[in-house]
Scaffold this motif. Structure first.
Motif, mmCIF file in Angstrom:
data_model
loop_
_atom_site.group_PDB
_atom_site.id
_atom_site.type_symbol
_atom_site.label_atom_id
_atom_site.label_comp_id
_atom_site.label_asym_id
_atom_site.label_seq_id
_atom_site.Cartn_x
_atom_site.Cartn_y
_atom_site.Cartn_z
ATOM 1 N N MET A 42 50.840 71.160 20.165
ATOM 2 C CA MET A 42 51.246 69.993 19.172
ATOM 3 C C MET A 42 52.768 70.143 18.894
ATOM 4 O O MET A 42 53.436 69.126 18.781
ATOM 5 C CB MET A 42 50.367 69.976 17.964
ATOM 6 C CG MET A 42 49.042 69.604 18.357
ATOM 7 S SD MET A 42 48.723 68.319 19.754
ATOM 8 C CE MET A 42 48.963 66.964 18.938
ATOM 9 N N ASP A 43 53.410 71.185 18.795
ATOM 10 C CA ASP A 43 54.873 71.564 18.504
ATOM 11 C C ASP A 43 55.631 71.686 19.619
ATOM 12 O O ASP A 43 56.971 71.694 19.716
ATOM 13 C CB ASP A 43 54.959 72.674 17.411
ATOM 14 C CG ASP A 43 54.312 72.369 16.069
ATOM 15 O OD1 ASP A 43 54.218 71.225 15.650
ATOM 16 O OD2 ASP A 43 53.948 73.483 15.400
ATOM 17 N N VAL A 44 55.132 71.691 20.801
ATOM 18 C CA VAL A 44 55.852 72.307 21.957
ATOM 19 C C VAL A 44 56.397 70.699 22.624
ATOM 20 O O VAL A 44 55.583 69.846 22.644
ATOM 21 C CB VAL A 44 55.059 72.810 23.010
ATOM 22 C CG1 VAL A 44 55.700 72.875 24.578
ATOM 23 C CG2 VAL A 44 54.709 74.081 22.615
ATOM 24 N N THR A 45 57.643 70.641 22.968
ATOM 25 C CA THR A 45 58.339 69.516 23.534
ATOM 26 C C THR A 45 58.752 69.834 24.971
ATOM 27 O O THR A 45 59.077 71.121 25.220
ATOM 28 C CB THR A 45 59.549 69.009 22.744
ATOM 29 O OG1 THR A 45 60.547 70.346 22.639
ATOM 30 C CG2 THR A 45 59.365 68.799 21.164
ATOM 31 N N GLU A 46 59.107 68.631 25.456
ATOM 32 C CA GLU A 46 59.796 69.011 26.941
ATOM 33 C C GLU A 46 60.960 69.678 27.078
ATOM 34 O O GLU A 46 61.988 69.568 25.972
ATOM 35 C CB GLU A 46 60.228 67.516 27.407
ATOM 36 C CG GLU A 46 58.730 66.710 27.758
ATOM 37 C CD GLU A 46 58.943 65.327 28.496
ATOM 38 O OE1 GLU A 46 60.210 65.044 28.977
ATOM 39 O OE2 GLU A 46 58.174 64.727 28.413
ATOM 40 N N THR A 50 57.616 70.225 31.518
ATOM 41 C CA THR A 50 57.998 68.918 31.890
ATOM 42 C C THR A 50 57.387 67.793 31.310
ATOM 43 O O THR A 50 57.832 66.665 31.016
ATOM 44 C CB THR A 50 57.998 68.808 33.368
ATOM 45 O OG1 THR A 50 56.506 68.892 33.652
ATOM 46 C CG2 THR A 50 58.897 69.858 33.998
ATOM 47 N N GLU A 51 56.194 68.041 30.807
ATOM 48 C CA GLU A 51 55.390 67.089 30.168
ATOM 49 C C GLU A 51 54.258 67.737 29.331
ATOM 50 O O GLU A 51 53.866 68.468 29.276
ATOM 51 C CB GLU A 51 54.883 65.982 30.977
ATOM 52 C CG GLU A 51 54.031 64.766 30.201
ATOM 53 C CD GLU A 51 53.449 63.834 31.114
ATOM 54 O OE1 GLU A 51 52.575 63.230 30.726
ATOM 55 O OE2 GLU A 51 53.629 63.944 32.340
ATOM 56 N N ASN A 52 54.366 67.378 27.780
ATOM 57 C CA ASN A 52 53.333 67.672 27.038
ATOM 58 C C ASN A 52 52.267 66.530 26.997
ATOM 59 O O ASN A 52 52.690 65.409 26.676
ATOM 60 C CB ASN A 52 53.862 67.966 25.617
ATOM 61 C CG ASN A 52 52.797 68.484 24.690
ATOM 62 O OD1 ASN A 52 51.528 68.316 25.078
ATOM 63 N ND2 ASN A 52 53.269 69.413 23.863
ATOM 64 N N TRP A 56 46.929 71.058 26.943
ATOM 65 C CA TRP A 56 47.516 71.122 28.180
ATOM 66 C C TRP A 56 49.118 70.654 28.161
ATOM 67 O O TRP A 56 49.491 69.871 27.333
ATOM 68 C CB TRP A 56 47.074 69.889 29.308
ATOM 69 C CG TRP A 56 45.395 70.271 29.645
ATOM 70 C CD1 TRP A 56 44.424 69.883 28.622
ATOM 71 C CD2 TRP A 56 45.005 71.213 30.383
ATOM 72 N NE1 TRP A 56 43.215 70.399 29.193
ATOM 73 C CE2 TRP A 56 43.727 71.242 30.385
ATOM 74 C CE3 TRP A 56 45.579 71.805 31.321
ATOM 75 C CZ2 TRP A 56 42.693 72.049 31.269
ATOM 76 C CZ3 TRP A 56 44.813 72.683 32.222
ATOM 77 C CH2 TRP A 56 43.153 72.832 31.987
ATOM 78 N N VAL A 57 49.886 71.353 28.958
ATOM 79 C CA VAL A 57 51.279 71.056 29.239
ATOM 80 C C VAL A 57 51.352 71.124 30.828
ATOM 81 O O VAL A 57 50.906 71.668 31.554
ATOM 82 C CB VAL A 57 52.234 71.918 28.564
ATOM 83 C CG1 VAL A 57 52.239 71.597 26.980
ATOM 84 C CG2 VAL A 57 52.001 73.180 28.951
ATOM 85 N N GLU A 76 52.766 72.987 37.696
ATOM 86 C CA GLU A 76 51.365 72.939 37.414
ATOM 87 C C GLU A 76 51.143 72.404 36.048
ATOM 88 O O GLU A 76 52.000 72.447 35.038
ATOM 89 C CB GLU A 76 50.977 74.622 37.212
ATOM 90 C CG GLU A 76 51.310 75.092 38.629
ATOM 91 C CD GLU A 76 51.037 76.754 38.805
ATOM 92 O OE1 GLU A 76 49.951 77.077 37.929
ATOM 93 O OE2 GLU A 76 51.604 77.528 39.329
ATOM 94 N N LEU A 77 49.784 72.113 36.044
ATOM 95 C CA LEU A 77 49.223 71.952 34.585
ATOM 96 C C LEU A 77 48.621 73.225 33.997
ATOM 97 O O LEU A 77 47.926 73.710 34.689
ATOM 98 C CB LEU A 77 48.148 70.930 34.908
ATOM 99 C CG LEU A 77 47.576 69.894 33.474
ATOM 100 C CD1 LEU A 77 48.747 69.450 33.016
ATOM 101 C CD2 LEU A 77 46.304 69.275 34.129
#
Length: 65
Positions: free
Chosen positions: A16-20, A35-37, A43-44, A54-55
């Motif tokens: 929840m704290d990880v950003t692009e 590249t996307e959270n 999942w990221v 990759e997911l």
């Protein structure tokens, strides 16, 4: 499962704290850029050095670097 018989439940990184654009290291040693959270805490999407996208599930992530 580790050699000691412990189960790794993969709660070391709060997604929840990880950003692009952040860089993550996976438990298999690969390093990639977010590249996307997905915003679900599980999942990221990551791009790796070979441009493979990759997911990735939270249990595969070792650390934010």
């Amino acid at each position: 499962m580790s050699n000691k018989g412990n189960v790794d439940i993969g709660i070391g990184v709060n997604l929840m704290d990880v950003t692009e654009a952040q860089t993550l290291r996976l438990k298999d040693g690969r390093i990639g850029t977010v590249t996307e959270n997905m915003g679900d805490g599980q999942w990221v999407e990551m791009r790796f050095q070979d441009d493979d996208v990759e997911l990735i599930h939270s249990q595969e992530i070792d650390a934010i670097i």
